[in-house]
Design a protein around this motif. Sequence first.
Motif, PDB file in Angstrom:
ATOM      1  N   ARG A  30       6.882  -4.452   9.426  1.00 19.13           N
ATOM      2  CA  ARG A  30       5.998  -4.522   8.268  1.00 19.13           C
ATOM      3  C   ARG A  30       5.455  -3.162   7.876  1.00 19.13           C
ATOM      4  O   ARG A  30       4.724  -3.035   6.921  1.00 19.13           O
ATOM      5  N   LYS A  31       5.799  -2.126   8.604  1.00 20.39           N
ATOM      6  CA  LYS A  31       5.178  -0.827   8.416  1.00 20.39           C
ATOM      7  C   LYS A  31       5.444  -0.219   7.039  1.00 20.39           C
ATOM      8  O   LYS A  31       4.568   0.342   6.426  1.00 20.39           O
ATOM      9  N   GLY A  32       6.647  -0.326   6.507  1.00 19.72           N
ATOM     10  CA  GLY A  32       6.968   0.306   5.240  1.00 19.72           C
ATOM     11  C   GLY A  32       6.960  -0.658   4.063  1.00 19.72           C
ATOM     12  O   GLY A  32       7.588  -0.391   3.063  1.00 19.72           O
ATOM     13  N   SER A  33       6.245  -1.752   4.159  1.00 17.24           N
ATOM     14  CA  SER A  33       6.255  -2.755   3.111  1.00 17.24           C
ATOM     15  C   SER A  33       5.589  -2.231   1.845  1.00 17.24           C
ATOM     16  O   SER A  33       4.542  -1.618   1.882  1.00 17.24           O
ATOM     17  N   GLN A  34       6.220  -2.477   0.706  1.00 15.15           N
ATOM     18  CA  GLN A  34       5.680  -2.058  -0.581  1.00 15.15           C
ATOM     19  C   GLN A  34       4.953  -3.193  -1.291  1.00 15.15           C
ATOM     20  O   GLN A  34       4.485  -3.024  -2.396  1.00 15.15           O
ATOM     21  N   ASN A  35       4.877  -4.370  -0.689  1.00 15.45           N
ATOM     22  CA  ASN A  35       4.284  -5.543  -1.325  1.00 15.45           C
ATOM     23  C   ASN A  35       2.914  -5.857  -0.738  1.00 15.45           C
ATOM     24  O   ASN A  35       2.664  -6.953  -0.283  1.00 15.45           O
ATOM     25  N   SER A  36       2.031  -4.908  -0.759  1.00 16.99           N
ATOM     26  CA  SER A  36       0.694  -5.106  -0.208  1.00 16.99           C
ATOM     27  C   SER A  36      -0.312  -5.259  -1.333  1.00 16.99           C
ATOM     28  O   SER A  36      -0.166  -4.674  -2.402  1.00 16.99           O
ATOM     29  N   THR A  37      -1.353  -6.048  -1.074  1.00 21.07           N
ATOM     30  CA  THR A  37      -2.426  -6.251  -2.044  1.00 21.07           C
ATOM     31  C   THR A  37      -3.759  -6.047  -1.341  1.00 21.07           C
ATOM     32  O   THR A  37      -3.974  -6.573  -0.254  1.00 21.07           O
ATOM     33  N   ASP A  58      -5.728   6.282  -2.734  1.00 18.33           N
ATOM     34  CA  ASP A  58      -4.899   7.491  -2.664  1.00 18.33           C
ATOM     35  C   ASP A  58      -5.323   8.533  -3.683  1.00 18.33           C
ATOM     36  O   ASP A  58      -4.494   9.198  -4.301  1.00 18.33           O
ATOM     37  N   SER A  74      -2.446  -4.052  -6.254  1.00 13.85           N
ATOM     38  CA  SER A  74      -1.171  -4.166  -5.518  1.00 13.85           C
ATOM     39  C   SER A  74      -0.499  -2.815  -5.435  1.00 13.85           C
ATOM     40  O   SER A  74      -0.557  -2.026  -6.338  1.00 13.85           O
TER      41      SER A  74
END
Length: 74
Positions: A30-37, A58, A74
């Motif tokens: 799950r470390k590089g997941s781009q689907n975070s909210t 960021d 997101s």
Amino acid sequence: MMWLISSVMAFLSLTGIFNQEKPTPADESRKGSQNSTIIFFRESHYFGSGLRPSVYVDGRGVGRLSNGRWFSYS
């Protein structure tokens, strides 16, 4: 006095102070997941209700939180 010391030691061992485990590392899949909210929520209070603080992710402004409101990013 010995009863007090043994009672305190038993309480501390039951609460886990002496038996702390190391935290497990995050799942690498799950470390590089781009689907975070991320959900930002501000409770409603009278004191400071006129303020609308900015929220930055960021270094980029993503929104402002009014009193008693929420938003997701997101």
